[in-house]
Design a protein around this motif. Structure first.
Motif, PDB file in Angstrom:
ATOM      1  N   LYS A 166      -1.923  -3.689  -3.405  1.00 36.97           N
ATOM      2  CA  LYS A 166      -1.128  -4.875  -3.071  1.00 36.97           C
ATOM      3  C   LYS A 166      -1.675  -6.106  -3.780  1.00 36.97           C
ATOM      4  N   TYR A 217       2.869   1.002   1.209  1.00 37.16           N
ATOM      5  CA  TYR A 217       3.783   1.717   0.328  1.00 37.16           C
ATOM      6  C   TYR A 217       3.008   2.837  -0.360  1.00 37.16           C
ATOM      7  N   GLN A 245       7.917  -2.844  -2.226  1.00 39.45           N
ATOM      8  CA  GLN A 245       6.668  -3.612  -2.262  1.00 39.45           C
ATOM      9  C   GLN A 245       6.827  -4.839  -3.140  1.00 39.45           C
TER      10      GLN A 245
END
Length: 376
Positions: free
Chosen positions: A366, A347, A46
């Motif tokens: 995120k 993720y 990520q």
């Protein structure tokens, strides 16, 4: 000769997880190791993916290595591992071929998604006839050394008491009976359920099953209340504030069934009621009752699809999980940070306890990027 920068690789095939056929420049180290070409998808943590989004905005041209998942061919396990851990040197690439239609990678999307499912109707046999094969299947799992959950164990012991009582071992009898003739409650619940479906239950046993059902309802409400109190609410407060949500949540607890997510392996990877409450009350919008966990990201999946997503994530890493517990049986298995598991644009962080019980499972938060904003 044209050289590929890591930003161009990301833009062409990495961002959207495209399948790529990578051809190497003859004579380079990659050509000598991997052959003329490999078919791969490129891998990013990520953090790497978010950094590549920033580099792409700067329109830079950096050399470097990019990790890749080998898809087809006859490379040795050692070389496949090298592709995954060290990667492909961008300077060694002659050409990247890929299918040009744009796939829908969901890393930058904020939309709630659903999984396409094929539902197969099953015909239920009369008088509990399905228990014959379910018991046989569970017995084979145990014989083959495949791990089962606590609830499956209770079912197996109850079914063996009905089907093959004479074959019970002393250890199994110790698991079944709390006292000389009194079944342990978990086994008794399964035992009476089987007898009910087989139409073999007595009037006294029916009364006992009714009592256990009543106790289960009380237990379910107590479990929900316990987790509501952990977030500064309670069953009573929620009923007053939002009775529809209170009913929905109680029904979800009452209908919950222990979920096993792997098929093979000595260690069963499963979700019990406590794991369910921990995961859902933090990361499923429908079960959030206040802003206590507003800093935690929700699953971007429809509520009914979360179990399916968990199963797919666990299945993708189950070989690693089993190997880990063989090597380190007294250590909790974890995947987080740069080791988080990538699935369908997200993720995931997870922790699995020594017995295979999932204690944590959630989608990582995120960073907000230009690509994400454009996707909206």
């Amino acid at each position: 000769m044209k050289k590929y920068a890591i930003e161009e690789i990301y833009d062409l095939v990495g961002r959207d997880d495209r399948t790529a056929s990578v051809t190497f420049i003859p004579g380079t180290a990659s050509y000598q190791k991997f052959g003329a070409y490999v078919t791969v998808t490129f891998l990013y943590t990520q953090d790497e993916r978010e950094k590549m989004d920033e580099l792409a905005k700067q329109q830079g041209a950096h050399s470097g290595k990019v990790r890749a998942e080998y898809l087809v061919g006859d490379l040795t396990p050692e070389l496949i591992k090298e592709l995954q851990t060290t990667g492909i040197d961008a300077d060694d690439i002659l050409d990247i071929a890929y299918f040009h239609a744009k796939p829908k990678n969901t890393f930058h999307s904020q939309e709630v998604r659903t999984i396409k499912k094929i539902e197969i109707p099953l015909e239920i046999k009369p008088k509990g006839g399905d228990y014959d094969w379910i018991y046989g299947f569970t017995k084979k799992l145990i014989t083959d050394g495949i791990g089962i959950t606590p609830k499956q164990r209770n079912f197996y012991l109850a079914a063996k008491l009905i089907y093959e009582e004479a074959e019970l071992t002393d250890d199994e009898k110790a698991e079944i009976y709390a006292e000389e003739t009194q079944l342990r409650e978990g086994v008794e619940w399964e035992y009476l359920q089987i007898k009910l479906m087989r139409e073999e239950i007595t009037a006294e046993e029916t009364k006992r099953l009714g009592f256990l059902l009543s106790e289960k309802k009380k237990s379910d409400q107590a479990i929900l209340d316990k987790y509501l109190q952990q977030v500064g609410s309670s069953m009573q407060k929620l009923v007053q504030a939002n009775i529809d949500q209170a009913v929905t949540m109680l029904l979800m607890v009452q209908s919950f069934k222990e979920q096993k997510f792997n098929v093979m392996g000595k260690v069963p990877v499963y979700l019990d009621i406590d794991g369910f409450m921990h995961v859902y009350m933090r990361h499923v919008e429908e079960m959030k009752v206040n802003d206590r966990f507003e800093h935690k990201d929700n699953f971007q999946w429809a509520t009914e699809d979360v179990f399916t997503v968990m199963k797919k994530v666990i299945t993708s890493i189950d070989e690693e999980i089993q190997a880990f517990f063989i090597a380190r049986p007294n250590t909790r298995y974890s995947r987080y940070g740069n080791q988080s598991v990538y699935f369908e644009g997200d993720y995931y962080t997870l922790h699995i306890e020594l017995d295979g019980r999932i204690s944590t499972f959630h989608k990582n938060r995120k960073k907000r990027t230009a690509a994400a904003e454009a996707a909206e």
